[in-house]
Design an enzyme around this catalytic site. Structure first.
Site, PDB file in Angstrom:
ATOM      1  N   LEU A 189       0.849  -1.188   0.000  1.00  0.00           N
ATOM      2  CA  LEU A 189       0.000   0.000   0.000  1.00  0.00           C
ATOM      3  C   LEU A 189       0.888   1.242   0.000  1.00  0.00           C
ATOM      4  CD1 LEU A 189      -3.079   0.474   0.159  1.00  0.00           C
ATOM      5  CD2 LEU A 189      -2.804   0.766   2.618  1.00  0.00           C
ATOM      6  N   GLU A 215     -12.595   5.662  -9.580  1.00  0.00           N
ATOM      7  CA  GLU A 215     -11.182   5.296  -9.654  1.00  0.00           C
ATOM      8  C   GLU A 215     -10.538   5.718 -10.978  1.00  0.00           C
ATOM      9  OE1 GLU A 215     -10.073   4.663  -6.950  1.00  0.00           O
ATOM     10  OE2 GLU A 215     -11.401   3.394  -5.789  1.00  0.00           O
TER      11      GLU A 215
END
Length: 137
Positions: free
Chosen positions: A39, A79
């Site tokens: 991440l 997104e």
């Protein structure tokens, strides 16, 4: 392909986009993990980057059947994902995700950093070592 979504950032329960895009449109939301990924801070929102040594924490979200198609379109738009578009920030890919409740592996849609974005993040980005957007510091 009708798959649940693995969400790991602003779409998680308690985060701002969850209420806007998911509240009232899901059948189930449960803790889950994505292996083989790291991440990175966006900043302001995270990116999953495929990396063999990482694990990302998130939620497995199963949409209500009647909401699925519209939710897929809505999340792709959020997104900034369009199939085959070289300008994508994210790619939507099917990945194995481990459910937290029973350890079962299921396939889910995951928005991962598009290859040019992933390369920049690996070179100069800030990795969230915990793999968990909610506990980042």
């Amino acid at each position: 392909m009708t798959l649940p979504f693995f969400v790991y950032g602003t779409l998680r329960p308690g985060e701002g986009n969850h209420d806007v895009f998911l509240r009232g449109r899901t059948l189930a939301e449960e803790p889950a993990r994505l292996a083989g990924a790291a991440l990175y801070d966006g900043p302001g929102y995270p990116y999953v980057v495929e990396e063999p040594d990482g694990v990302v924490s998130g939620e497995l979200v199963t949409p209500l059947p009647e909401e699925y198609e519209q939710l897929l379109v809505t999340l792709d738009r959020l997104e900034e994902y369009a199939p085959g578009d070289a300008r994508n920030l994210y790619e939507r890919v099917a990945k194995p995700v481990v459910r937290g409740a029973d350890g079962r592996t299921v396939r889910a849609w995951v928005y991962v950093a598009a290859p040019p974005v992933a390369a920049r993040l690996r070179a100069r980005g800030t990795r969230i070592e915990s793999g968990d957007w909610l506990t980042r510091s």
